[in-house]
Design a protein around this motif. Sequence first.
Motif, mmCIF file in Angstrom:
data_model
loop_
_atom_site.group_PDB
_atom_site.id
_atom_site.type_symbol
_atom_site.label_atom_id
_atom_site.label_comp_id
_atom_site.label_asym_id
_atom_site.label_seq_id
_atom_site.Cartn_x
_atom_site.Cartn_y
_atom_site.Cartn_z
ATOM 1 N N PHE A 83 -96.839 -47.776 -24.003
ATOM 2 C CA PHE A 83 -97.905 -48.774 -23.947
ATOM 3 C C PHE A 83 -98.621 -48.700 -22.603
ATOM 4 O O PHE A 83 -99.858 -48.735 -22.544
ATOM 5 C CB PHE A 83 -97.331 -50.177 -24.163
ATOM 6 N N LEU A 84 -97.861 -48.602 -21.517
ATOM 7 C CA LEU A 84 -98.489 -48.500 -20.201
ATOM 8 C C LEU A 84 -99.350 -47.246 -20.098
ATOM 9 O O LEU A 84 -100.438 -47.272 -19.520
ATOM 10 C CB LEU A 84 -97.413 -48.480 -19.105
ATOM 11 N N TRP A 85 -98.877 -46.159 -20.664
ATOM 12 C CA TRP A 85 -99.647 -44.912 -20.622
ATOM 13 C C TRP A 85 -100.968 -45.057 -21.369
ATOM 14 O O TRP A 85 -101.989 -44.509 -20.951
ATOM 15 C CB TRP A 85 -98.823 -43.775 -21.213
ATOM 16 N N ARG A 86 -100.970 -45.819 -22.455
ATOM 17 C CA ARG A 86 -102.216 -46.017 -23.219
ATOM 18 C C ARG A 86 -103.184 -46.939 -22.502
ATOM 19 O O ARG A 86 -104.378 -46.954 -22.829
ATOM 20 C CB ARG A 86 -101.891 -46.572 -24.614
ATOM 21 N N GLN A 87 -102.697 -47.725 -21.537
ATOM 22 C CA GLN A 87 -103.596 -48.530 -20.714
ATOM 23 C C GLN A 87 -104.253 -47.610 -19.677
ATOM 24 O O GLN A 87 -103.725 -47.375 -18.595
ATOM 25 C CB GLN A 87 -102.827 -49.664 -20.027
ATOM 26 N N ARG A 88 -105.411 -47.074 -20.022
ATOM 27 C CA ARG A 88 -106.025 -46.048 -19.178
ATOM 28 C C ARG A 88 -106.332 -46.558 -17.777
ATOM 29 O O ARG A 88 -106.215 -45.812 -16.792
ATOM 30 C CB ARG A 88 -107.312 -45.530 -19.842
ATOM 31 N N SER A 89 -106.741 -47.804 -17.671
ATOM 32 C CA SER A 89 -107.031 -48.331 -16.340
ATOM 33 C C SER A 89 -105.790 -48.296 -15.459
ATOM 34 O O SER A 89 -105.880 -48.022 -14.254
ATOM 35 C CB SER A 89 -107.574 -49.763 -16.443
ATOM 36 N N TYR A 90 -104.627 -48.543 -16.061
ATOM 37 C CA TYR A 90 -103.375 -48.514 -15.294
ATOM 38 C C TYR A 90 -103.143 -47.124 -14.717
ATOM 39 O O TYR A 90 -102.792 -46.984 -13.535
ATOM 40 C CB TYR A 90 -102.210 -48.917 -16.203
ATOM 41 N N ARG A 91 -103.351 -46.099 -15.513
ATOM 42 C CA ARG A 91 -103.146 -44.731 -15.043
ATOM 43 C C ARG A 91 -104.031 -44.413 -13.841
ATOM 44 O O ARG A 91 -103.576 -43.842 -12.836
ATOM 45 C CB ARG A 91 -103.423 -43.741 -16.166
ATOM 46 N N TYR A 92 -105.303 -44.806 -13.931
ATOM 47 C CA TYR A 92 -106.225 -44.491 -12.846
ATOM 48 C C TYR A 92 -105.973 -45.349 -11.608
ATOM 49 O O TYR A 92 -106.174 -44.887 -10.478
ATOM 50 C CB TYR A 92 -107.672 -44.625 -13.324
ATOM 51 N N ILE A 93 -105.545 -46.592 -11.814
ATOM 52 C CA ILE A 93 -105.185 -47.422 -10.662
ATOM 53 C C ILE A 93 -104.009 -46.801 -9.920
ATOM 54 O O ILE A 93 -103.981 -46.746 -8.681
ATOM 55 C CB ILE A 93 -104.841 -48.858 -11.092
ATOM 56 N N VAL A 94 -103.014 -46.328 -10.660
ATOM 57 C CA VAL A 94 -101.842 -45.707 -10.042
ATOM 58 C C VAL A 94 -102.258 -44.497 -9.203
ATOM 59 O O VAL A 94 -101.802 -44.322 -8.061
ATOM 60 C CB VAL A 94 -100.820 -45.299 -11.119
ATOM 61 N N LEU A 95 -103.153 -43.676 -9.743
ATOM 62 C CA LEU A 95 -103.608 -42.503 -8.994
ATOM 63 C C LEU A 95 -104.447 -42.905 -7.788
ATOM 64 O O LEU A 95 -104.330 -42.316 -6.706
ATOM 65 C CB LEU A 95 -104.408 -41.580 -9.917
ATOM 66 N N GLY A 96 -105.309 -43.916 -7.956
ATOM 67 C CA GLY A 96 -106.120 -44.374 -6.837
ATOM 68 C C GLY A 96 -105.277 -44.936 -5.711
ATOM 69 O O GLY A 96 -105.495 -44.627 -4.528
ATOM 70 N N THR A 97 -104.287 -45.770 -6.054
ATOM 71 C CA THR A 97 -103.427 -46.341 -5.009
ATOM 72 C C THR A 97 -102.573 -45.260 -4.346
ATOM 73 O O THR A 97 -102.234 -45.374 -3.167
ATOM 74 C CB THR A 97 -102.517 -47.447 -5.571
ATOM 75 N N ALA A 98 -102.226 -44.212 -5.082
ATOM 76 C CA ALA A 98 -101.474 -43.105 -4.477
ATOM 77 C C ALA A 98 -102.304 -42.417 -3.404
ATOM 78 O O ALA A 98 -101.801 -42.082 -2.323
ATOM 79 C CB ALA A 98 -101.052 -42.101 -5.549
ATOM 80 N N MET A 99 -103.607 -42.207 -3.686
ATOM 81 C CA MET A 99 -104.483 -41.594 -2.687
ATOM 82 C C MET A 99 -104.678 -42.523 -1.485
ATOM 83 O O MET A 99 -104.655 -42.086 -0.327
ATOM 84 C CB MET A 99 -105.841 -41.265 -3.305
ATOM 85 N N SER A 100 -104.855 -43.816 -1.753
ATOM 86 C CA SER A 100 -104.998 -44.779 -0.649
ATOM 87 C C SER A 100 -103.724 -44.831 0.192
ATOM 88 O O SER A 100 -103.780 -44.938 1.425
ATOM 89 C CB SER A 100 -105.315 -46.172 -1.199
ATOM 90 N N ALA A 101 -102.570 -44.773 -0.470
ATOM 91 C CA ALA A 101 -101.299 -44.804 0.255
ATOM 92 C C ALA A 101 -101.106 -43.536 1.086
ATOM 93 O O ALA A 101 -100.594 -43.587 2.215
ATOM 94 C CB ALA A 101 -100.144 -44.980 -0.728
ATOM 95 N N PHE A 102 -101.494 -42.387 0.534
ATOM 96 C CA PHE A 102 -101.422 -41.129 1.287
ATOM 97 C C PHE A 102 -102.221 -41.263 2.583
ATOM 98 O O PHE A 102 -101.754 -40.902 3.667
ATOM 99 C CB PHE A 102 -101.977 -39.982 0.439
ATOM 100 N N SER A 103 -103.432 -41.798 2.462
ATOM 101 C CA SER A 103 -104.285 -41.979 3.629
ATOM 102 C C SER A 103 -103.670 -42.970 4.616
ATOM 103 O O SER A 103 -103.543 -42.687 5.817
ATOM 104 C CB SER A 103 -105.670 -42.476 3.184
ATOM 105 N N GLY A 104 -103.273 -44.147 4.109
ATOM 106 C CA GLY A 104 -102.761 -45.191 4.990
ATOM 107 C C GLY A 104 -101.465 -44.819 5.677
ATOM 108 O O GLY A 104 -101.340 -44.944 6.907
ATOM 109 N N TYR A 105 -100.483 -44.360 4.906
ATOM 110 C CA TYR A 105 -99.187 -44.011 5.488
ATOM 111 C C TYR A 105 -99.296 -42.809 6.419
ATOM 112 O O TYR A 105 -98.681 -42.771 7.491
ATOM 113 C CB TYR A 105 -98.170 -43.711 4.391
ATOM 114 N N GLY A 106 -100.041 -41.798 5.980
ATOM 115 C CA GLY A 106 -100.146 -40.585 6.785
ATOM 116 C C GLY A 106 -100.797 -40.832 8.130
ATOM 117 O O GLY A 106 -100.291 -40.407 9.175
ATOM 118 N N ILE A 107 -101.928 -41.542 8.111
ATOM 119 C CA ILE A 107 -102.636 -41.805 9.365
ATOM 120 C C ILE A 107 -101.850 -42.767 10.252
ATOM 121 O O ILE A 107 -101.696 -42.542 11.456
ATOM 122 C CB ILE A 107 -104.051 -42.340 9.066
#
Length: 424
Positions: free
Chosen positions: A213-237
């Motif tokens: 069900f979570l996988w079919r929630q497309r917005s959830y998938r893209y939010i997860v990927l977006g927050t991963a990129m934001s976290a990469f930036s925030g934690y790394g810097i």
Amino acid sequence: MTMRPEARGARIPRGAIVLLLSAIYAVNYIDRQILAIILEHIKHEFRVSDTLLGLLVGPAFALFYATLGMPIALAADRMSRSRIIIASLACFSAMTLACGLVARFWQLVVARMLTGVGEAGTGPASQSIISDLYGPSERATAQAIYATGVNVGLMIAFFAGGWIADAYGWRAAFVAAGVPGLLLTLLAMAVLRDPPRPAPVQSPSPTAARLGFLWRQRSYRYIVLGTAMSAFSGYGITAFVPAFLIRSHGMGSTEVGLTFALIVGLGGGLGTYASGRFADIAARRGGIHRNLLAPAIAAVISIPFWVPFFLAGNVAVAIAAAVIPVSLSAAFIGPCIATIQTITPPAMRARAAAIQLFVGNLIGLGLGPLVIGVLSDLLRPVFGADSLRYAMFAGVAAAVASIPFYLVAARHVPQDLERLDGLD
């Protein structure tokens, strides 16, 4: 008659619960980010490379933190969330104390792994509790208030950590970071209780079906990927900013700590809270999907300021340029948490949060500091001590990559809400 924990929790003002959970989040971040301000001290004592420092800050912590978040979240959807939070808080606070007692670098790595074990339990359970206390039109603000714990924790870690490390050594900084969590554990044991869970929305019962069900929630998938990129930036810097200022601008740990404590604490707290308020106002006027405009806009505003921060030769110019992007570095947390919790059935909220944290921390915390550390070592033959200037642009690239994920996620929120309503 004995009152159930849920009933006792209902008598505690919901604002007080959010503030307590935010304080726990702050202690979580103190223990997690204290390394950033004392990284140069550790490098000099153990004589290790930036790659090994990146390993210490990132994968050593993130692998356990991200992986154990899933089974703990599964328990949080079925058991007492407050007890899980309390046990996790006690565990990671004790392990932070242990970091101050090590004699060798590998022992520090092990202690950080065990710190990650403890910290895995607080986030999903806290987010789930807050979502039970606030409706969709208030949720982004409430989650943003909770998320200001990031800024408070970073402020204390930078300021107190830098001063204590310079005055008494980096081990004393770890000990000082662990004590507040143990005291907060006693307070949480006395007052924190689960609020009543909402009437369950009918949802697929097998775990595989719920993940489907979570996988079919497309917005959830893209939010997860977006927050991963934001976290990469925030934690790394964030992991290497103090080292960069010490190496390239000759600042001391105490000076760096005070400067960034003010930026992260005051500017960052305001930016994180404002992103939640903006998201709720936008959602009330145009729909929940507008929550996700907040992190996209914050990233767009921040990107031009990173360039002078990294490349300016004058330290005053560099610090001034850092104010905007550092203040907005956690702006994605409140709106994204609120949206995830809104498009997810109540019985799946802790797991939905845990999956997001799993991916975000595996990519962000696990790879962000490590990639920047490796790049710094690779660039050192060319740029010398200034190699971090250029290595940290990997974090800027990740911030740019987050923007389309948030915008695409916003497009799918309305239909995902319709799918959620269909479960009633």
